[in-house]
Design an enzyme around this catalytic site. Structure first.
Site, PDB file in Angstrom:
ATOM      1  N   GLY A  35      -0.683   4.432   0.042  1.00 63.15           N
ATOM      2  CA  GLY A  35      -1.571   5.530   0.392  1.00 63.15           C
ATOM      3  C   GLY A  35      -2.181   6.162  -0.847  1.00 63.15           C
ATOM      4  O   GLY A  35      -2.716   5.478  -1.717  1.00 63.15           O
ATOM      5  N   SER A  94       0.838  -1.194   0.000  1.00 63.23           N
ATOM      6  CA  SER A  94       0.000   0.000   0.000  1.00 63.23           C
ATOM      7  C   SER A  94       0.874   1.247   0.000  1.00 63.23           C
ATOM      8  O   SER A  94       1.801   1.363   0.820  1.00 63.23           O
ATOM      9  CB  SER A  94      -0.912   0.016   1.232  1.00 63.23           C
ATOM     10  OG  SER A  94      -1.822  -1.060   1.194  1.00 63.23           O
ATOM     11  N   GLY A 131      -6.672  -0.793   3.934  1.00 65.55           N
ATOM     12  CA  GLY A 131      -5.792  -1.926   3.687  1.00 65.55           C
ATOM     13  C   GLY A 131      -6.492  -3.256   3.885  1.00 65.55           C
ATOM     14  O   GLY A 131      -6.240  -4.228   3.151  1.00 65.55           O
ATOM     15  N   ASP A 132      -7.373  -3.314   4.870  1.00 65.29           N
ATOM     16  CA  ASP A 132      -8.130  -4.546   5.123  1.00 65.29           C
ATOM     17  C   ASP A 132      -9.040  -4.881   3.945  1.00 65.29           C
ATOM     18  O   ASP A 132      -9.219  -6.054   3.593  1.00 65.29           O
ATOM     19  CB  ASP A 132      -8.960  -4.402   6.402  1.00 65.29           C
ATOM     20  CG  ASP A 132      -8.122  -4.013   7.602  1.00 65.29           C
ATOM     21  OD1 ASP A 132      -6.937  -4.394   7.630  1.00 65.29           O
ATOM     22  OD2 ASP A 132      -8.646  -3.331   8.497  1.00 65.29           O
ATOM     23  N   GLY A 140      -1.544   4.823  -4.430  1.00 65.13           N
ATOM     24  CA  GLY A 140      -2.069   3.563  -4.908  1.00 65.13           C
ATOM     25  C   GLY A 140      -1.420   2.355  -4.260  1.00 65.13           C
ATOM     26  O   GLY A 140      -1.142   2.335  -3.061  1.00 65.13           O
TER      27      GLY A 140
END
Length: 314
Positions: free
Chosen positions: A218, A216, A247-248, A221
């Site tokens: 942020g 990730s 993120g999950d 992308g």
């Protein structure tokens, strides 16, 4: 079935305020309490999108009672292992004016060895019907170093893909244990590996035995990194909202595709990036906006030169 394990669950408390001012007093409408922790969020997103999912975690104390009650009301399939220690809390304050979120996470209290054994036994019991195992979230201070590797090992022994989303030394232990997919963010990757170049850091995990790293970035992308390929996906403009749980949602997308037999890194990256972005547009962690298909179509996907992600030391 997607089987998720959350070693350090939390009751997520979310408040939306007009503007966060440091040191000031704020008034807000009633907050929302939701059973959370990274693995719970993964199961919640996957289940909401029609996947067969089961969340396994621990619960204890008065906070744990509220946690369990909310989870029952949500309808998300789950199995809770009772522990003596109080379930921790996670507090998110969403600044509506700035479009960002401040999060305070309690560290959690380490269960006893026998309680950890109960959690592992619950996972092993559920594995025969699982197609993917997700080990997701932090571990409480004092947790056995062998915990994450043991969870990964039982998934590998069952012959199913294992996705791990953790941080710190546990991230390296997950790599050494042979997790099929790891999903750190950029800061977690540097913290675990000591390598500032994101592609080199991701490939250092692959050298330990990982097949795919979803990284990730942020607002920039997400990267999919394998031993031989590098794929980047991003939107033209960052989205304002609540990034908690983004993120999950990406992990949930990966798990759903793996459960369907899809292992192509680019396809996984597209879906993971779209679901992560859609999570930012949702008010609470564990939800994604129905706009995810639209967002997936808007993604810019490329196979860049790894040097383009190397930071200028000056």
């Amino acid at each position: 079935m997607i089987l998720t394990v959350t070693p350090n669950p939390a009751l997520d408390l979310t408040w939306h305020i007009d503007r966060l001012v440091e040191g000031d007093t704020h008034r807000a409408d009633a907050g929302v309490a939701r059973a959370g922790g990274k693995g719970l969020n993964v199961a919640r997103v996957a289940y909401s999108e029609g996947a067969d999912a089961l969340a396994v975690t621990t619960t204890g104390g008065r906070v744990g009672e509220e946690f369990a009650a909310e989870l029952r009301a949500s309808g998300v399939p789950h199995a809770l292992v009772p522990v003596a220690a109080e379930t921790r809390r996670s507090i998110a304050v969403v600044d509506e004016t700035a479009g960002d979120t401040t999060v305070i996470n309690e560290r959690g209290i380490n269960p006893t060895d026998s309680e950890w054994a109960d959690l592992l036994a619950e996972v092993v019991e559920r594995l025969p019907t699982a197609r993917v195992l997700v080990v997701s979230g932090s571990v409480p201070p004092g947790a056995p170093e062998s915990l994450v590797p043991m969870l990964i090992a039982v998934g590998k022994d069952a012959g199913i893909p294992v996705i791990a989303d953790t941080s710190g030394p546990a991230l390296l232990r997950a790599a050494d244990a042979g997790a099929d997919v790891l999903k750190p963010n950029a800061a977690e990757l540097v913290d675990a590996t000591g390598i500032t170049d994101p592609v080199e850091g991701a490939r250092s995990l692959i050298a330990r035995g990982v097949g795919l790293v979803l990284l990730s970035l942020g607002a920039d992308g997400m990267l999919a990194v394998t031993a031989s390929d590098l794929v980047h996906a991003r939107l033209d403009e960052p989205l304002a909202g609540n990034p908690t749980g983004a993120g999950d949602a990406g992990v949930a997308a990966c798990a759903v595709l793996y459960a369907e037999g899809e292992g192509d890194p680019e396809q996984i990256l597209r879906r993971a990036t779209a679901w992560s972005a859609a999570a930012v547009l949702a008010p609470l962690a564990g939800d994604i906006s129905p706009r995810w298909r639209e967002l997936e179509q808007q993604l810019r996907v490329s196979h860049p030169d790894p040097e383009s992600f190397r930071k200028d030391p000056s």
